[in-house]
Design a protein around this motif. Structure first.
Motif, PDB file in Angstrom:
ATOM      1  N   GLY A 471       0.921  -1.090   0.065  1.00 47.14           N
ATOM      2  CA  GLY A 471      -0.080   0.187  -0.015  1.00 47.14           C
ATOM      3  C   GLY A 471       0.926   1.312   0.076  1.00 47.14           C
ATOM      4  O   GLY A 471       1.984   1.428  -0.589  1.00 47.14           O
ATOM      5  N   SER A 472       0.396   2.231   0.596  1.00 49.85           N
ATOM      6  CA  SER A 472       1.194   3.441   0.900  1.00 49.85           C
ATOM      7  C   SER A 472       2.558   3.356   1.473  1.00 49.85           C
ATOM      8  O   SER A 472       3.467   3.700   0.940  1.00 49.85           O
ATOM      9  CB  SER A 472       0.445   4.637   1.496  1.00 49.85           C
ATOM     10  OG  SER A 472       0.073   4.295   2.597  1.00 49.85           O
ATOM     11  N   GLU A 473       2.501   2.721   2.667  1.00 51.86           N
ATOM     12  CA  GLU A 473       3.843   2.606   3.362  1.00 51.86           C
ATOM     13  C   GLU A 473       3.562   1.230   4.085  1.00 51.86           C
ATOM     14  O   GLU A 473       4.041   1.001   5.260  1.00 51.86           O
ATOM     15  CB  GLU A 473       3.786   3.576   4.375  1.00 51.86           C
ATOM     16  CG  GLU A 473       4.005   5.043   3.791  1.00 51.86           C
ATOM     17  CD  GLU A 473       5.013   5.544   3.213  1.00 51.86           C
ATOM     18  OE1 GLU A 473       6.184   4.576   3.102  1.00 51.86           O
ATOM     19  OE2 GLU A 473       5.197   6.484   2.474  1.00 51.86           O
ATOM     20  N   HIS A 474       2.678   0.358   3.740  1.00 60.73           N
ATOM     21  CA  HIS A 474       2.569  -0.999   4.315  1.00 60.73           C
ATOM     22  C   HIS A 474       2.386  -1.965   3.416  1.00 60.73           C
ATOM     23  O   HIS A 474       2.098  -1.876   2.287  1.00 60.73           O
ATOM     24  CB  HIS A 474       1.535  -0.893   5.506  1.00 60.73           C
ATOM     25  CG  HIS A 474       0.088  -1.237   4.825  1.00 60.73           C
ATOM     26  ND1 HIS A 474      -0.496   0.108   4.278  1.00 60.73           N
ATOM     27  CD2 HIS A 474      -0.908  -1.801   4.845  1.00 60.73           C
ATOM     28  CE1 HIS A 474      -1.737  -0.377   3.840  1.00 60.73           C
ATOM     29  NE2 HIS A 474      -2.014  -1.718   4.095  1.00 60.73           N
ATOM     30  N   ILE A 475       2.929  -3.367   4.136  1.00 61.27           N
ATOM     31  CA  ILE A 475       2.643  -4.403   3.103  1.00 61.27           C
ATOM     32  C   ILE A 475       1.964  -5.612   3.593  1.00 61.27           C
ATOM     33  O   ILE A 475       2.329  -5.977   5.004  1.00 61.27           O
ATOM     34  CB  ILE A 475       4.240  -4.979   2.723  1.00 61.27           C
ATOM     35  CG1 ILE A 475       5.080  -4.009   1.995  1.00 61.27           C
ATOM     36  CG2 ILE A 475       4.323  -6.327   2.206  1.00 61.27           C
ATOM     37  CD1 ILE A 475       6.367  -4.527   1.528  1.00 61.27           C
ATOM     38  N   LEU A 476       1.157  -6.285   2.881  1.00 63.73           N
ATOM     39  CA  LEU A 476       0.586  -7.590   3.249  1.00 63.73           C
ATOM     40  C   LEU A 476       0.997  -8.793   2.395  1.00 63.73           C
ATOM     41  O   LEU A 476       1.490  -8.694   1.240  1.00 63.73           O
ATOM     42  CB  LEU A 476      -1.124  -7.468   3.135  1.00 63.73           C
ATOM     43  CG  LEU A 476      -1.823  -6.057   3.463  1.00 63.73           C
ATOM     44  CD1 LEU A 476      -3.070  -6.233   3.043  1.00 63.73           C
ATOM     45  CD2 LEU A 476      -1.666  -6.383   5.067  1.00 63.73           C
TER      46      LEU A 476
END
Length: 595
Positions: A471-476
């Motif tokens: 995402g903008s500043e996170h990862i799944l």
């Protein structure tokens, strides 16, 4: 902001979401800013049941969802018309946000079926099955690829003021006597009789200044007021409903994939060519934009490049060496391309945080070429035992170089990700929020990485990555089964060469049947899934920015307190994937698509 790749998934029943929803972008019927527990997205407006969902993407503060019949639903912020749901309405009449998935009627009314889509900060793109591309929302920097410009300071509007100066200036010089006679001051009559009465002209009242301008060419100071040298100010109207970008249709260019940055857009054609438009301030459209790729069109004004940093119309990114592209992805202000060999990545644009992965922090408009061979040494150390001779090491490295390819690229706002066919993830760029997943102490280490580095956290050492989303500043990340991946390390390359669809089979095999099952391809899929009872199968992890609780860790929400950022991957406690599930990250929110 990542590329919406052409996904051939057929999922059904539900989406689950969490994170920031202050403008309805979670689709759960409210505007709660923080949701830490995955929550079901409500059925589309007017529906009683969930549709089969093919894909979902997040923009700045809005979300877009495609269902299996090709309909497009949007929800979240609509301040620039980016939801595309306000047909034939003026901007001041449009709804500012939607909290429930809402059908984009333009496509359904015109029987247009959407294949993929992408969201920018305030604009949206969608591509149909015929290769046509549509855009709507904010056009502040030409990111719609459609001319919506208009001038705020034209020559006529500059001269139009409260004293009706414009009308006076437009009068013929022969009418000066009439204009002057309308003034009660007798000085005006003198103006018509003598062109040398400059002083008298200057003493006339303010309402007669424009007449004096026309009668006396020697009034240099007045002429300066009339010829005001101001830079022409241009504005671009937003669009609150989808509109076809006709230039591709006119030139018979078929678009197969689209991606949005903050204010720039990238499209991939069926001929593996790349086109870009919008903001180019940081070189995110590259310096290879070809202004001559389209001839002038008499019916459409496609040549309005008023600002050199803005491209109002789509232009070819013209690689002189004939490079062909297979995947595209946009970051906030940078762009990533994967070439047809699956071994080279081209990056350009902003590089403040090292997101281009080229080893420095300098913005680049000239595409940087990142070759997969730069990853071989690091990957070699994680997949083979240390060799004692140079020849053996060189041979192993060469063998890996031949086999390893990049199978997917994605961009966050200030990061870039590469997933290899070894199911290993490499990340570069900003490190402030823990998005590099390197277990750092965020209280003392906010350093960035200007080179792609292997995600070497514990959950992924023995768990291969099934799918991921930044995402903008996170990862799944969703992984395959824990212990089976450990036993499949040595066989993974063979499986990739034989059948790309064998990943599920290979990763679900048990220890005793591993080698035998590797020789069987799709026939054993159901048996392998049934034989695997490992509780770690299809675990989902998250890390990075967590201000809006978008990591989905089910923390108690304290009003006025942000969630804690995480630099080490966190196991999601309340949700587990399956063989068809997908993770999807947006700006400050996250989605899971579950069958």
């Amino acid at each position: 902001m990542k590329n919406c790749v052409d996904l051939e998934f057929h999922l059904e029943d539900k989406d689950e979401t969490r994170g920031s929803g202050n403008l309805g972008q979670l689709g759960i019927g409210n505007t709660d800013d923080s949701v830490s527990t995955p929550t079901l997205v409500l059925p589309p407006n007017g529906k009683k049941e969930y549709e089969t969902v093919n894909d979902i993407v997040g923009g700045g503060c809005h979300s877009m969802m495609i269902i299996d019949n090709g309909d497009l639903y949007t929800f979240g912020s609509n301040d620039s018309g980016q939801l595309g749901i306000n047909l034939n309405q003026q901007p001041q009449q449009q709804q500012q946000y939607q909290t429930i998935p809402t059908l984009v009627n333009y496509f359904s009314i015109n029987s247009i079926k959407i294949k993929n889509c992408a969201g920018g900060w305030g604009h949206s793109l969608a591509c149909d099955g015929n290769g046509n591309i549509y855009s709507w929302g904010s056009n502040s920097h030409g990111q719609l690829g459609i001319d919506t410009t208009y001038s705020l300071n034209s020559s006529s509007s500059n001269n139009n003021n409260n004293n009706n100066n414009n009308n006076n200036n437009n009068n013929n010089n022969n009418n000066n006597n009439n204009n002057n006679n309308n003034n009660n001051n007798n000085n005006n009559n003198n103006n018509n009789n003598n062109n040398n009465n400059n002083n008298n002209n200057n003493n006339n009242n303010n309402n007669n200044n424009n007449n004096n301008n026309n009668n006396n060419k020697n009034s240099c100071g007045v002429i300066k007021k009339r010829i005001v040298l101001k830079k022409k100010k241009v504005e671009r109207r937003n669009l609150n409903e989808p509109k076809l970008i006709e230039i591709f249709l006119n030139y018979k260019i078929r678009i197969v994939s689209v991606s949005c940055g903050m204010r720039h857009s990238i499209a991939l054609s069926s001929e593996n060519d790349v086109y870009g438009w919008g903001c180019n301030k940081f070189g995110q459209l590259s310096n290879l934009i070809d202004g001559n790729c389209f001839n002038s069109n008499n019916n459409n004004n496609y040549n309005i490049d008023i600002d050199p940093m803005i491209q109002d119309s789509p232009k070819l990114i013209n690689f002189k060496d004939g490079t062909k592209i297979i995947q595209i992805s946009c970051g906030f202000q940078h762009t990533l391309l994967l070439d047809f060999s699956f071994k080279r990545v081209l990056s350009f644009g902003q590089n403040k945080f090292g997101q281009l992965g080229n080893g420095n922090f300098i913005d680049q408009s000239n595409p940087c070429i990142i070759n997969i061979s730069s990853f071989i040494i690091e990957l070699l150390s994680t997949t083979t035992t240390t060799t004692t001779t140079t020849t053996s090491s060189s041979s192993s490295s060469s063998s890996l170089n031949d086999k390893i390819k990049i199978k997917e690229i994605q961009c966050g706002w200030s990061n870039s990700c590469l997933l290899t066919n070894e199911d290993k993830l490499y990340i570069c760029g900003r490190g402030e929020y823990g998005i590099l997943g390197d277990n750092r102490d965020l209280s003392v280490d906010n350093s960035n990485s200007n080179q792609f580095k292997l995600l070497n956290s514990e959950p992924f050492n023995e768990n291969k990555i099934k799918n991921f989303s930044i995402g903008s500043e996170h990862i799944l990340i969703q992984v395959y089964s824990n212990d089976t991946n450990y036993n499949n390390k040595n066989n993974n390359n063979n499986n990739n060469n034989n059948n790309n669809n064998n990943n599920n089979n290979n990763n679900n095999n048990n220890n005793n049947n591993n080698n035998n099952n590797n020789n069987n391809n799709n026939n054993n899929n159901n048996n392998n899934n049934n034989n695997n009872n490992n509780n770690n199968n299809n675990n989902i992890y998250s890390f990075g920015w967590n201000e809006h609780y978008q990591l989905g860790l089910c923390e108690p929400i304290i009003i006025g307190k942000d969630g804690d950022n995480k630099s080490s991957p966190q196991l999601l406690p309340s949700i587990k994937g399956n063989e068809k599930s997908m993770v999807k990250a947006g700006g400050g929110n996250s989605f899971f698509i579950l069958p």
